[in-house]
Design an enzyme around this catalytic site. Structure first.
Site, mmCIF file in Angstrom:
data_model
loop_
_atom_site.group_PDB
_atom_site.id
_atom_site.type_symbol
_atom_site.label_atom_id
_atom_site.label_comp_id
_atom_site.label_asym_id
_atom_site.label_seq_id
_atom_site.Cartn_x
_atom_site.Cartn_y
_atom_site.Cartn_z
ATOM 1 N N ALA A 65 0.871 -1.176 0.000
ATOM 2 C CA ALA A 65 0.000 0.000 0.000
ATOM 3 C C ALA A 65 0.907 1.225 0.000
ATOM 4 C CB ALA A 65 -0.883 -0.021 1.239
ATOM 5 N N GLY A 108 0.540 -4.843 0.840
ATOM 6 C CA GLY A 108 -0.665 -4.844 0.005
ATOM 7 C C GLY A 108 -0.432 -5.488 -1.355
ATOM 8 N N GLU A 111 -0.905 -9.034 -0.782
ATOM 9 C CA GLU A 111 -2.335 -9.228 -0.508
ATOM 10 C C GLU A 111 -3.161 -9.154 -1.789
ATOM 11 O OE1 GLU A 111 -1.924 -6.138 2.571
ATOM 12 O OE2 GLU A 111 -3.009 -7.496 3.887
ATOM 13 N N GLU A 131 4.687 -5.147 6.998
ATOM 14 C CA GLU A 131 4.043 -4.004 7.660
ATOM 15 C C GLU A 131 4.504 -3.809 9.094
ATOM 16 O OE1 GLU A 131 2.467 -6.396 5.930
ATOM 17 O OE2 GLU A 131 0.871 -5.560 4.682
HETATM 18 N N1 CO8 Z 1 4.629 3.182 -0.701
HETATM 19 C C1 CO8 Z 1 5.027 4.345 -1.260
HETATM 20 N N2 CO8 Z 1 6.167 4.466 -1.965
HETATM 21 C C2 CO8 Z 1 6.933 3.362 -2.107
HETATM 22 C C3 CO8 Z 1 6.576 2.132 -1.546
HETATM 23 C C4 CO8 Z 1 5.345 2.053 -0.824
HETATM 24 N N3 CO8 Z 1 4.881 0.917 -0.293
HETATM 25 N N4 CO8 Z 1 7.524 1.229 -1.847
HETATM 26 C C5 CO8 Z 1 8.443 1.880 -2.570
HETATM 27 N N5 CO8 Z 1 8.101 3.168 -2.735
HETATM 28 C C6 CO8 Z 1 8.828 4.233 -3.432
HETATM 29 C C7 CO8 Z 1 10.032 4.675 -2.635
HETATM 30 O O1 CO8 Z 1 9.657 5.627 -1.650
HETATM 31 C C8 CO8 Z 1 10.898 5.265 -3.730
HETATM 32 O O2 CO8 Z 1 10.404 6.552 -4.060
HETATM 33 P P1 CO8 Z 1 11.424 7.823 -4.074
HETATM 34 O O3 CO8 Z 1 12.364 7.515 -5.188
HETATM 35 O O4 CO8 Z 1 10.518 8.979 -4.355
HETATM 36 O O5 CO8 Z 1 12.088 7.853 -2.751
HETATM 37 C C9 CO8 Z 1 10.599 4.363 -4.932
HETATM 38 O O6 CO8 Z 1 9.367 3.710 -4.639
HETATM 39 C C10 CO8 Z 1 11.661 3.300 -5.127
HETATM 40 O O7 CO8 Z 1 11.817 2.593 -3.916
HETATM 41 P P2 CO8 Z 1 13.237 2.323 -3.224
HETATM 42 O O8 CO8 Z 1 14.191 3.422 -3.525
HETATM 43 O O9 CO8 Z 1 12.986 2.029 -1.783
HETATM 44 O O10 CO8 Z 1 13.686 0.995 -4.009
HETATM 45 P P3 CO8 Z 1 14.688 -0.125 -3.495
HETATM 46 O O11 CO8 Z 1 14.979 -0.986 -4.667
HETATM 47 O O12 CO8 Z 1 15.834 0.459 -2.742
HETATM 48 O O13 CO8 Z 1 13.825 -0.991 -2.417
HETATM 49 C C11 CO8 Z 1 11.850 -2.113 -1.593
HETATM 50 C C12 CO8 Z 1 12.705 -1.721 -2.827
HETATM 51 C C13 CO8 Z 1 12.619 -3.121 -0.737
HETATM 52 C C14 CO8 Z 1 10.573 -2.772 -2.113
HETATM 53 C C15 CO8 Z 1 11.529 -0.845 -0.756
HETATM 54 O O14 CO8 Z 1 11.002 0.149 -1.620
HETATM 55 C C16 CO8 Z 1 10.536 -1.077 0.360
HETATM 56 O O15 CO8 Z 1 10.875 -1.625 1.394
HETATM 57 N N6 CO8 Z 1 9.280 -0.603 0.150
HETATM 58 C C17 CO8 Z 1 8.252 -0.649 1.169
HETATM 59 C C18 CO8 Z 1 7.754 -2.063 1.358
HETATM 60 C C19 CO8 Z 1 6.691 -2.073 2.414
HETATM 61 O O16 CO8 Z 1 6.935 -1.782 3.583
HETATM 62 N N7 CO8 Z 1 5.473 -2.445 2.032
HETATM 63 C C20 CO8 Z 1 4.367 -2.509 2.945
HETATM 64 C C21 CO8 Z 1 3.628 -1.210 2.901
HETATM 65 S S1 CO8 Z 1 2.329 -1.135 4.123
HETATM 66 C C22 CO8 Z 1 1.092 -2.053 3.464
HETATM 67 O O17 CO8 Z 1 1.177 -2.559 2.378
HETATM 68 C C23 CO8 Z 1 -0.164 -2.183 4.298
HETATM 69 C C24 CO8 Z 1 -1.236 -2.916 3.525
HETATM 70 C C25 CO8 Z 1 -2.556 -2.779 4.189
HETATM 71 C C26 CO8 Z 1 -3.118 -1.408 4.052
HETATM 72 C C27 CO8 Z 1 -4.584 -1.465 4.095
HETATM 73 C C28 CO8 Z 1 -5.092 -0.396 5.029
HETATM 74 C C29 CO8 Z 1 -6.544 -0.596 5.378
#
Ligand code: CO8
Length: 257
Positions: A65, A108, A111, A131
């Protein structure tokens, strides 16, 4: 129809939907949800389309998400607006949907893949529910669907530690139906979807409904649900055609009735 966050094309009877927010690794925000619901409604309503494939990029199916969209929200916003409840509508799509996953399917993203009817994984696929590292939890069904797919031990470990599962482990654990080389992922998924789309449409819907019923009912009720739908299919023209075609050693021609 065009969408802000999706690329949608029809390949024969298959609707191929590509999540397209490359700048955010396809993080699922409200716009992707709105676009996907509209695309799935159009797919379900189009009699020329029999199966959908949802995919992302080679790097990420979806990295979760959208954390930036959620960051400023408080309890009253999330609970008051039942944030992301719209994803439940995605699971009401009646025709089959295959998730074709390469790269990250996290939070997400994992999911969403599990909301599809089955997952085909590229050898690069990585699944996780990270998460907890954000001090939250799955919120789109991950704690329930992952547990049903891989069992309590692996699901609990993944939710509590945030560790990722690679494609080989996901296949061993039963999360994905098959693992294929990344270069073959879309072709394989579309070919599989084409096979599904070539089946009699009412039988496809019935098969999807009865397998899904296994997750909602006990065994006796599930078997009864299956048998009633099986009986009901004997009221269709396509059942007569399918069995006649077998006996006459030819392919069936379906009317969808
Ligand atoms: N949300 C927003 N932006 C994201 C997300 C995300 N989940 N994942 C990556 N991005 C963005 C980064 O911020 C970055 O943007 P910017 O260049 O502007 O800084 C761009 O995508 C590229 O990402 P990275 O530079 O981090 O890329 P890497 O190759 O270094 O890393 C990863 C890749 C490992 C996937 C890393 O991006 C990461 O850990 N992302 C987050 C993963 C995460 O924690 N996901 C869970 C999110 S919470 C969730 O899903 C809850 C679901 C339920 C919600 C329902 C509510 C009711």
């Amino acid at each position: 129809m065009t969408y802000q966050t999706l690329l949608v094309e029809q390949r024969g009877a298959v609707t191929l939907v590509t999540l397209h927010r490359p700048q955010a690794l396809n993080a699922l925000n409200s716009q992707i949800l709105a676009d996907l619901l509209a695309a799935m409604a159009a797919f379900d309503a189009d009699p020329s389309q029999g199966c959908a494939v949802i995919t992302g990029s080679e790097k990420a199916f979806a990295a979760g998400a959208d954390i930036k969209e959620m960051q400023a929200q408080g309890f009253a916003d999330m609970y008051g607006h039942d944030f992301f409840a719209g994803w439940d509508r995605f699971t009401q799509t009646r025709k089959p949907i295959i998730a074709a996953v390469a790269g990250y399917a996290l939070g997400g993203g994992c999911e969403l893949a599990m909301m599809c009817d089955f997952i085909l994984a590229a050898d690069t696929a990585k699944f996780g529910q990270p998460e907890i590292k954000l001090a939250v939890s799955p919120g789109m069904g991950g704690s329930q669907r992952l547990t049903r797919a891989v069992g309590k031990a692996k699901a609990m470990e993944m939710c509590l530690t945030g560790r990722m599962m690679d494609a080989a482990e996901a296949e061993r654990a039963g999360l994905v139906s098959r693992v294929v080389p990344t270069a073959d992922l879309i072709d394989d998924a579309v070919k599989t979807a084409t096979t599904i789309a070539s089946m009699a449409p009412l039988a496809v819907k019935a098969n999807k409904e009865m397998v899904n019923a296994a997750f909602e009912t006990g065994l006796a009720m599930g078997v009864q649900f299956e048998r009633r739908l099986f009986h009901a299919l004997f009221g269709t023209e396509d059942q007569s055609e399918g069995m006649a075609a077998f006996v006459e050693k030819r392919h069936g021609v379906w009317t969808g009735k």
